[in-house]
Design a protein around this motif. Structure first.
Motif, short mmCIF file in Angstrom:
data_model
loop_
_atom_site.label_atom_id
_atom_site.label_comp_id
_atom_site.label_asym_id
_atom_site.label_seq_id
_atom_site.Cartn_x
_atom_site.Cartn_y
_atom_site.Cartn_z
N SER A 283 3.26 -9.06 7.10
CA SER A 283 2.63 -8.44 8.26
C SER A 283 2.65 -6.92 8.22
CB SER A 283 3.30 -8.92 9.56
OG SER A 283 3.01 -10.26 9.83
N LEU A 284 3.62 -6.31 7.53
CA LEU A 284 3.77 -4.86 7.65
C LEU A 284 4.02 -4.22 6.28
CD1 LEU A 284 3.71 -2.88 10.10
CD2 LEU A 284 6.19 -2.78 9.92
N ARG A 285 3.01 -4.30 5.41
CA ARG A 285 3.12 -3.53 4.16
C ARG A 285 2.97 -2.05 4.52
NH1 ARG A 285 2.87 -4.15 -1.34
NH2 ARG A 285 2.07 -6.28 -1.36
N THR A 286 3.91 -1.25 4.05
CA THR A 286 4.03 0.13 4.50
C THR A 286 3.88 1.10 3.34
OG1 THR A 286 5.53 -0.62 6.25
CG2 THR A 286 5.53 1.73 5.75
N LEU A 287 3.09 2.13 3.56
CA LEU A 287 2.95 3.20 2.59
C LEU A 287 4.13 4.16 2.75
CD1 LEU A 287 1.26 4.79 0.48
CD2 LEU A 287 0.12 5.91 2.40
N VAL A 305 3.88 14.00 -4.83
CA VAL A 305 4.40 12.75 -4.29
C VAL A 305 3.83 11.57 -5.05
CG1 VAL A 305 4.82 13.62 -1.95
CG2 VAL A 305 2.58 12.66 -2.54
N SER A 306 4.61 10.51 -5.10
CA SER A 306 4.14 9.21 -5.53
C SER A 306 4.30 8.27 -4.32
CB SER A 306 4.95 8.72 -6.73
OG SER A 306 4.43 7.50 -7.21
N VAL A 307 4.14 6.99 -4.52
CA VAL A 307 4.22 6.07 -3.38
C VAL A 307 4.95 4.79 -3.76
CG1 VAL A 307 2.09 6.91 -2.30
CG2 VAL A 307 1.98 5.00 -3.91
N MET A 308 5.47 4.13 -2.75
CA MET A 308 5.93 2.76 -2.84
C MET A 308 5.27 1.98 -1.71
SD MET A 308 10.00 3.05 -3.87
CE MET A 308 10.46 3.82 -2.31
N LEU A 309 5.09 0.67 -1.91
CA LEU A 309 4.38 -0.15 -0.94
C LEU A 309 5.19 -1.39 -0.57
CD1 LEU A 309 0.79 -0.02 -2.52
CD2 LEU A 309 1.65 1.33 -0.60
N PRO A 310 6.35 -1.22 0.05
CA PRO A 310 7.16 -2.40 0.41
C PRO A 310 6.65 -3.06 1.69
CG PRO A 310 8.25 -0.41 1.17
CD PRO A 310 7.01 0.04 0.43
N TYR A 311 6.97 -4.34 1.82
CA TYR A 311 6.78 -5.04 3.09
C TYR A 311 8.02 -4.80 3.94
CZ TYR A 311 2.81 -7.80 1.33
OH TYR A 311 1.60 -8.21 0.83
N LEU A 312 7.84 -4.31 5.16
CA LEU A 312 8.97 -4.22 6.08
C LEU A 312 9.15 -5.57 6.77
CD1 LEU A 312 8.63 -0.65 7.68
CD2 LEU A 312 9.84 -1.39 5.61
N PRO A 313 10.39 -6.08 6.86
CA PRO A 313 10.62 -7.47 7.28
C PRO A 313 10.55 -7.69 8.79
CG PRO A 313 12.70 -6.43 6.77
CD PRO A 313 11.64 -5.42 6.44
N VAL A 314 9.37 -7.52 9.37
CA VAL A 314 9.24 -7.72 10.82
C VAL A 314 9.37 -9.19 11.20
CG1 VAL A 314 7.87 -5.65 11.29
CG2 VAL A 314 6.72 -7.74 10.51
N ARG A 329 14.44 -4.52 -0.67
CA ARG A 329 13.05 -4.31 -1.07
C ARG A 329 12.82 -2.88 -1.57
NH1 ARG A 329 10.00 -7.85 3.71
NH2 ARG A 329 10.94 -9.85 3.07
N LEU A 330 13.47 -1.91 -0.94
CA LEU A 330 13.34 -0.53 -1.42
C LEU A 330 14.00 -0.38 -2.79
CD1 LEU A 330 12.07 2.05 -0.08
CD2 LEU A 330 12.25 0.05 1.39
N THR A 331 15.13 -1.03 -2.97
CA THR A 331 15.80 -0.98 -4.28
C THR A 331 14.92 -1.61 -5.35
OG1 THR A 331 17.99 -1.07 -3.22
CG2 THR A 331 17.87 -1.66 -5.54
N LYS A 332 14.32 -2.73 -5.02
CA LYS A 332 13.44 -3.40 -5.98
C LYS A 332 12.22 -2.53 -6.29
CE LYS A 332 10.63 -7.55 -6.67
NZ LYS A 332 10.16 -8.83 -6.07
#
Length: 469
Positions: A283-287, A305-314, A329-332
């Motif tokens: 539900s919440l893939r975050t830039l 800057v670069s980016v990561m696109l994790p899902y936040l576990p809402v 998820r951030l570690t991964k």
């Protein structure tokens, strides 16, 4: 004349793709009053601003995008076109300040002039006043913009939390290369180890690139958080104790950024449930922008800057489980090569003909995207309180932009002993930005209680006060 990089120019292209978007970033410094005489204050600020070359330069674009835009000195530069004054209506509280900030930030900067504004606003409660610094994103990322803001300080800034940042792929100098073995037989072993290292790094970049592409193309769950936006904005902000955030991090073995993103997760969960939306793992893939700025480039005014696109576990109700999921998820994401891949892709884009990259960025930003749902960017701020015109800055609030059909975005800024969250939202599609701010505060309060042992999680994901705690 200095040429814009592909990333810098990309922010211009993204702004051009949507007439309702202004890609300026900002920061609000609230100062203890009374406000000095405006004319003398403006003259003092003007002297400090003139010391920043980019603030005296204007963009020169090439016909038909045959070349990248270039920075050139503005022969007609007048600093007082950019330093402006305003006054809040009574009672001058946060609601009035935030409404005014939203109105200033929603307006596009004039590209015929240097792309920045500095607003001095009077009439805040408790005899306070404020300075709003507004800079186009093509000039600077969050780290560089914070540096620009500290140029207004009496001591011309100080050490910031990001002083020791390192790039995602540190460059190895010649002096640090492994020494060649004396025995020629060992050369084969060295070559094998080196090739394995190069292959491993290349594999990581490819894996990260695939994850970024998948994140951009794979639709997230249907959400009211994405879609067309108007040209009006709402803004809200909340500050929490940095020592509380650090205590939470120490208790659960996570970073300050993990705690901040967990608080954002819980707040969005509450808001989406109040909107009557179902929650799913996607539900919440975050830039999440990630700085790749090396310590020797801290003073550069550009985007690195670069980016990561994790899902936040809402979809998770328990706050501790949310925090652990965010950390995992951030570690991964950090280990998967997303940061490195973004950096490599941007470097490769700089080597391509600019008309091709400009057309590609413009086409992509005009397409409806449903993979990313919101933005959360963390910027290191000054370690200690700063002073401007002899007045102490008591609050420092970040203001992120909106683009790419995202209807909300959050910037996080550390300042002295506080962590500030600035939330921007579309006026019509996100009328509940103040509730997001309140949800972040509640989430930090609950995590602080859990870290100190005064609260405990129940099996159904709620919280209960520990008796006698």
């Amino acid at each position: 004349m200095e040429q814009l990089t592909t990333l810098d120019a990309g922010f211009l292209e993204a702004e051009d793709s949507d007439p309702h978007v202004s890609l300026a970033i900002g920061a609000v410094a609230v100062l203890a009053g009374p406000m000095p005489d405006f004319d003398s204050l403006a003259a003092d600020l003007a002297d400090r601003i003139r010391a920043v070359p980019r603030f005296r330069q204007v963009l020169h674009t090439q016909p038909l995008d045959l070349g990248a835009p270039r920075w050139a000195d503005d022969d007609a530069f007048d600093v007082f076109h950019h330093v402006r004054r305003a006054a809040l209506p009574r009672p001058g509280d946060d609601e009035a300040l935030f409404r005014w900030v939203a109105e200033v930030m929603e307006r596009r900067l004039d590209r015929e002039r240097p792309l920045w504004e500095c607003w001095v606003v009077d009439g805040l409660v408790h005899h306070r006043w404020a300075i709003l610094m507004k800079v186009h994103h093509c000039i600077a990322d969050g780290v560089a913009a914070t540096r620009l803001l500290t140029q207004l300080a009496d001591d011309r800034g100080g050490e910031i939390f990001g002083t020791g940042i390192h790039p995602a792929r540190p460059r190895r100098s010649a002096s640090r290369l492994p020494a060649l073995p004396l025995n020629p037989i060992d050369w084969v072993s060295l070559a094998w180890r080196t090739s394995r290292g190069v292959t491993s790094a290349a594999t990581q970049v490819v894996q990260g690139a695939l994850e970024l592409v998948d994140g951009l193309l794979r639709p997230a769950a249907a959400s009211s958080l994405t879609g067309p936006v108007t040209d009006m904005r709402r803004f809200a902000a909340v500050e929490v104790s940095l020592s509380d955030v650090e205590r939470i991090g120490a208790r659960f073995g996570v970073t300050v950024n993990d705690v901040a993103l967990a608080a954002i997760t819980d707040s969005y969960r509450t808001m989406l449930l109040q909107r009557g939306e179902s929650l799913a793992p996607n539900s919440l893939r975050t830039l999440v922008p990630v700085s790749v700025r090396s310590s020797d480039a801290t003073g550069k005014t550009d985007n690195r800057v670069s980016v990561m696109l994790p899902y936040l576990p809402v979809d998770k109700a328990d706050p501790v489980e949310q925090l652990k999921k965010v950390h995992a998820r951030l570690t991964k994401a950090k280990g998967s090569g997303q940061r490195q891949a973004g950096n490599v892709l941007l470097a490769a884009a700089n080597a391509l003909p600019f008309p091709l990259t400009a057309w590609t960025v413009r086409a992509l930003t005009r397409l409806p995207q449903r993979g990313i749902v919101t933005l959360a960017t963390n910027v290191p701020g000054p370690r200690r309180r700063i002073r401007i015109a002899g007045r102490e800055v008591v609050r420092l609030l970040p203001v992120p932009p909106l683009a790419l059909q995202l209807r909300t975005g959050i910037a996080i800024l550390s300042y002295a002993d506080h962590l500030a969250f600035g939330i921007i939202g579309d006026y019509d599609a996100a009328p509940d930005v103040e509730e997001i701010a309140g949800g972040i505060r509640r989430a930090i309060t609950r995590l602080t209680g859990l870290a100190s042992g005064h609260w405990r999680s129940t099996p159904v994901g709620t919280l209960a006060l520990v008796q006698g705690g």
